[in-house]
Scaffold this motif. Structure first.
Motif, PDB file in Angstrom:
ATOM      1  N   GLY A 205      -7.797  -3.143 -11.416  1.00 53.76           N
ATOM      2  CA  GLY A 205      -7.078  -2.242 -12.323  1.00 53.76           C
ATOM      3  C   GLY A 205      -5.603  -2.534 -12.481  1.00 53.76           C
ATOM      4  N   VAL A 210      -1.308   0.568 -17.611  1.00 52.43           N
ATOM      5  CA  VAL A 210      -0.691   1.560 -16.727  1.00 52.43           C
ATOM      6  C   VAL A 210      -1.630   2.762 -16.697  1.00 52.43           C
ATOM      7  CG1 VAL A 210       1.354   2.906 -16.197  1.00 52.43           C
ATOM      8  CG2 VAL A 210       1.576   0.815 -17.567  1.00 52.43           C
ATOM      9  N   VAL A 211      -2.157   3.064 -15.543  1.00 55.18           N
ATOM     10  CA  VAL A 211      -3.079   4.199 -15.416  1.00 55.18           C
ATOM     11  C   VAL A 211      -2.238   5.460 -15.206  1.00 55.18           C
ATOM     12  CG1 VAL A 211      -4.916   5.199 -14.008  1.00 55.18           C
ATOM     13  CG2 VAL A 211      -4.955   2.763 -14.576  1.00 55.18           C
TER      14      VAL A 211
HETATM   15  C1  LIG Z   1       0.294   0.644   5.758  1.00 53.72           C
HETATM   16  C2  LIG Z   1      -0.780   0.318   4.774  1.00 53.72           C
HETATM   17  C3  LIG Z   1      -2.057   0.797   4.979  1.00 53.72           C
HETATM   18  C4  LIG Z   1      -3.072   0.507   4.071  1.00 53.72           C
HETATM   19  N1  LIG Z   1      -4.330   1.000   4.292  1.00 53.72           N
HETATM   20  C5  LIG Z   1      -5.295   0.768   3.385  1.00 53.72           C
HETATM   21  C6  LIG Z   1      -6.587   1.333   3.542  1.00 53.72           C
HETATM   22  O1  LIG Z   1      -6.870   2.030   4.506  1.00 53.72           O
HETATM   23  N2  LIG Z   1      -7.513   1.079   2.590  1.00 53.72           N
HETATM   24  C7  LIG Z   1      -7.238   0.308   1.501  1.00 53.72           C
HETATM   25  O2  LIG Z   1      -8.110   0.135   0.666  1.00 53.72           O
HETATM   26  N3  LIG Z   1      -6.034  -0.248   1.335  1.00 53.72           N
HETATM   27  C8  LIG Z   1      -5.064  -0.032   2.245  1.00 53.72           C
HETATM   28  N4  LIG Z   1      -3.835  -0.588   2.075  1.00 53.72           N
HETATM   29  C9  LIG Z   1      -3.607  -1.477   0.932  1.00 53.72           C
HETATM   30  C10 LIG Z   1      -3.285  -0.634  -0.279  1.00 53.72           C
HETATM   31  O3  LIG Z   1      -4.489  -0.299  -0.916  1.00 53.72           O
HETATM   32  C11 LIG Z   1      -2.423  -1.429  -1.256  1.00 53.72           C
HETATM   33  O4  LIG Z   1      -1.196  -1.715  -0.647  1.00 53.72           O
HETATM   34  C12 LIG Z   1      -2.207  -0.676  -2.554  1.00 53.72           C
HETATM   35  O5  LIG Z   1      -1.686  -1.581  -3.468  1.00 53.72           O
HETATM   36  C13 LIG Z   1      -1.270   0.480  -2.390  1.00 53.72           C
HETATM   37  O6  LIG Z   1      -1.128   1.189  -3.570  1.00 53.72           O
HETATM   38  P1  LIG Z   1       0.287   1.809  -3.955  1.00 53.72           P
HETATM   39  O7  LIG Z   1       0.114   2.590  -5.189  1.00 53.72           O
HETATM   40  O8  LIG Z   1       0.887   2.476  -2.767  1.00 53.72           O
HETATM   41  O9  LIG Z   1       1.096   0.472  -4.163  1.00 53.72           O
HETATM   42  P2  LIG Z   1       2.112  -0.108  -5.295  1.00 53.72           P
HETATM   43  O10 LIG Z   1       2.900  -1.138  -4.568  1.00 53.72           O
HETATM   44  O11 LIG Z   1       2.856   0.997  -5.935  1.00 53.72           O
HETATM   45  O12 LIG Z   1       1.140  -0.747  -6.304  1.00 53.72           O
HETATM   46  C14 LIG Z   1       0.231  -1.748  -5.927  1.00 53.72           C
HETATM   47  C15 LIG Z   1      -0.339  -2.419  -7.165  1.00 53.72           C
HETATM   48  O13 LIG Z   1      -0.981  -1.441  -7.946  1.00 53.72           O
HETATM   49  C16 LIG Z   1      -0.406  -1.395  -9.240  1.00 53.72           C
HETATM   50  N5  LIG Z   1      -0.370   0.004  -9.641  1.00 53.72           N
HETATM   51  C17 LIG Z   1       0.048   1.056  -8.911  1.00 53.72           C
HETATM   52  N6  LIG Z   1      -0.077   2.172  -9.619  1.00 53.72           N
HETATM   53  C18 LIG Z   1      -0.582   1.816 -10.818  1.00 53.72           C
HETATM   54  C19 LIG Z   1      -0.923   2.534 -11.987  1.00 53.72           C
HETATM   55  N7  LIG Z   1      -0.773   3.846 -12.050  1.00 53.72           N
HETATM   56  N8  LIG Z   1      -1.411   1.846 -13.047  1.00 53.72           N
HETATM   57  C20 LIG Z   1      -1.580   0.505 -12.988  1.00 53.72           C
HETATM   58  N9  LIG Z   1      -1.259  -0.225 -11.903  1.00 53.72           N
HETATM   59  C21 LIG Z   1      -0.767   0.431 -10.834  1.00 53.72           C
HETATM   60  C22 LIG Z   1       0.974  -1.984  -9.070  1.00 53.72           C
HETATM   61  O14 LIG Z   1       1.477  -2.503 -10.251  1.00 53.72           O
HETATM   62  C23 LIG Z   1       0.721  -3.055  -8.038  1.00 53.72           C
HETATM   63  O15 LIG Z   1       0.208  -4.221  -8.641  1.00 53.72           O
HETATM   64  C24 LIG Z   1      -2.798  -0.295   2.949  1.00 53.72           C
HETATM   65  C25 LIG Z   1      -1.513  -0.794   2.746  1.00 53.72           C
HETATM   66  C26 LIG Z   1      -0.509  -0.490   3.643  1.00 53.72           C
HETATM   67  C27 LIG Z   1       0.853  -1.060   3.429  1.00 53.72           C
END
Ligand SMILES: Cc1cc2nc3c(=O)[nH]c(=O)nc-3n(C[C@H](O)[C@H](O)[C@H](O)COP(=O)(O)OP(=O)(O)OC[C@H]3O[C@@H](n4cnc5c(N)ncnc54)[C@H](O)[C@@H]3O)c2cc1C
Length: 463
Positions: A205, A210-211
């Motif tokens: 996704g 942008v979701v």
């Molecule tokens: C400490 C830690 C623990 C984790 N534990 C797990 C876990 O238990 N299970 C698991 O599956 N994963 C886990 N992860 C991985 C996690 O799924 C990814 O880091 C994920 O990208 C986090 O999403 P975010 O929205 O916080 O990140 P962001 O850095 O904000 O976004 C990540 C990606 O998603 C895209 N994105 C975000 N929001 C949108 C939107 N609304 N529309 C389109 N694109 C968007 C961004 O552009 C980017 O490419 C963990 C990561 C960390 C650092």
């Protein structure tokens, strides 16, 4: 307002005029932040402290129309665009130098329908906030295991968590989404509306738009569950991991247990077995009992606890502001050979903060076919190789992570988890999207032919 230097899609510098930035600011319901604003540095910070990038404009949307304005601006001027949900991408995909960054951190509304057992959520919601709200109704859905992670990045890449063996991945529980695509259109994606887009955003996704809203299916969970951690000495990793493997293959879907090689807060190298049972507490206690008897544990911290506490129990292991480099590998079986590699290499962590996390897929995850959604790798064990350190250069830690990754290669199915990948490039993308890569590339050509959404584990539009 001064002119502002931005980065074009081709990497060239572009200047945005001060007055046009002011005009845009005036049209937004939400906020526009530039380097002149006092909270610019705080707002551009992401989870991984290795990432220090300076976007040209940060747009904190107040509604979907603001997101459309951001996408239109990026399209018209050919600018780099990034999207930030919770900012936890270890690759730092939420932010890029000179980009227009859509930052959802202020958009946290949720609307739970307890009768229908669904929830609509804005993309700025964090896992802990989501769980707290849905647990008010005794409901939950699969999300990850660290409460500060954003729901949107996690779900759009798959979403691995405690409840997955019973209820599927986070993306399997996504019923619908609102997506602003590269042409500035606001589209619904569900089984009946733009089903090809809906297929793509469940696992890939980050590449398709942008979701702006996510609707999930919820399930009755807790509020009390049986959960916790059992610690064994890492010196006995071979014996513990073999016993864990033999146990894990027979687990019922309600029960999930991961194994992790790490260093305890007291500085003791351990194998941790994390447990969560989403059925009756007494049944969970009975099922967990053998996990505490592999040998004499250093510590057994399992017991009845609120589901929201299980969802926070490893938060302290991953503080905001540490440095990270991660890779992952899906292995078909936790064979003796794979265990030997893990026992050997976890005996020489490059940092006491680093972790190797082994999570069994299977159950409801593998009852969905590998090509039914964009998330392909649904059986075996996901091994996340988490290089984490507090200060100093990355080289030694990256080398250690890569050594573990290479060591596991003979046992790998050839798959990896998009959300655990710190590297970029077509090779990494093909590994993560697996058999779905080419279909995704065709859909990318349909929905994002100019590759506007490229700051991610990128899928090149089919030429
Ligand atoms: C400490 C830690 C623990 C984790 N534990 C797990 C876990 O238990 N299970 C698991 O599956 N994963 C886990 N992860 C991985 C996690 O799924 C990814 O880091 C994920 O990208 C986090 O999403 P975010 O929205 O916080 O990140 P962001 O850095 O904000 O976004 C990540 C990606 O998603 C895209 N994105 C975000 N929001 C949108 C939107 N609304 N529309 C389109 N694109 C968007 C961004 O552009 C980017 O490419 C963990 C990561 C960390 C650092």
């Amino acid at each position: 307002m001064k002119d502002c230097k931005a980065t074009a899609l081709d990497g060239q510098e572009v200047y945005l005029k001060g007055p046009e930035i002011e005009t845009l600011r005036g049209k937004l319901r939400g906020r526009l932040i530039t380097a002149e604003d006092p909270d610019y540095d705080e707002t551009r910070r992401v989870f991984n402290a290795l990432i220090d990038r300076r976007p040209a404009l940060i747009i904190q949307p107040g509604n979907t129309a603001d997101v459309v304005r951001a996408v239109d601006l990026a399209c018209e001027k050919g600018l780099l665009l990034t999207v930030r949900g919770g900012g936890h991408s270890v690759a730092g995909h939420a932010v890029a130098d000179g980009a227009v960054m859509v930052d959802f951190s202020a958009l946290k509304a949720m609307d739970v329908d307890p009768e229908a057992r669904t929830v609509r959520a804005w993309p700025g919601v964090r896992l802990g906030e989501f769980d707290a709200r849905t647990q008010d109704f005794g409901l939950a859905t699969t999300l990850g295991t660290v409460s500060d992670t954003g729901i949107s990045g996690l779900t759009l890449g798959g979403g691995i968590g405690w409840l997955m063996r019973k209820y599927g991945l986070a993306c399997d529980n996504l019923l619908a989404a609102e997506v602003v695509t590269a042409d500035g259109q606001v589209r619904r994606a569900s089984d009946t509306e733009n089903p090809d887009l809906f297929w793509a955003i469940r696992g890939a996704g980050h590449n398709f738009g942008v979701v702006t809203e996510l609707t999930y299916r919820l399930h009755p969970v807790g509020p009390m569950v049986f959960g916790g951690l059992i610690l064994y000495p890492l010196s006995q990793a071979r014996q513990i991991l073999r016993a864990y493997r033999d146990y894990a293959v027979g687990m019922p879907d309600e029960f999930n247990a991961f194994a992790a090689c790490l260093t305890s807060p007291e500085g003791v190298p351990v194998v941790g077995i994390g447990v969560c049972h989403c059925g009756p507490v007494d049944e969970g206690r009975r099922l967990a009992e053998p996990l505490g008897r592999f040998m004499r544990p250093l510590m057994d911290m399992t017991g009845p606890m609120p589901y929201v506490q299980v969802q926070r129990m490893i938060d302290d292991a991953a503080p905001f502001g540490a440095r990270h480099y991660w890779k992952s590998s899906v292995i078909g079986d936790l064979s003796d050979g794979a265990i030997d590699v893990l026992a050997e290499l976890c005996g020489r962590f490059s940092s006491p903060r680093s972790i190797v996390l082994i999570q069994p897929l299977g159950g409801a995850v593998s009852r969905v076919g590998p090509e039914a959604t964009a998330f392909a790798h649904r059986s075996g064990f996901l091994v996340s190789i988490i290089g984490m350190w507090l200060e100093g250069p990355a080289d030694e830690h990256k080398s250690w992570v890569r050594e573990v990754y290479r060591g596991l290669a003979p046992f790998s199915t050839g798959g990896a988890y998009v959300n655990d990948e710190a590297d970029s490039g077509e090779g990494a993308a093909r590994t993560a999207y697996g058999p779905n890569y080419e279909r995704l590339a065709r859909l990318k050509a349909k929905y994002d032919p100019d590759n506007l959404f490229r700051v991610n584990l990128n899928i090149r539009p089919w030429a």
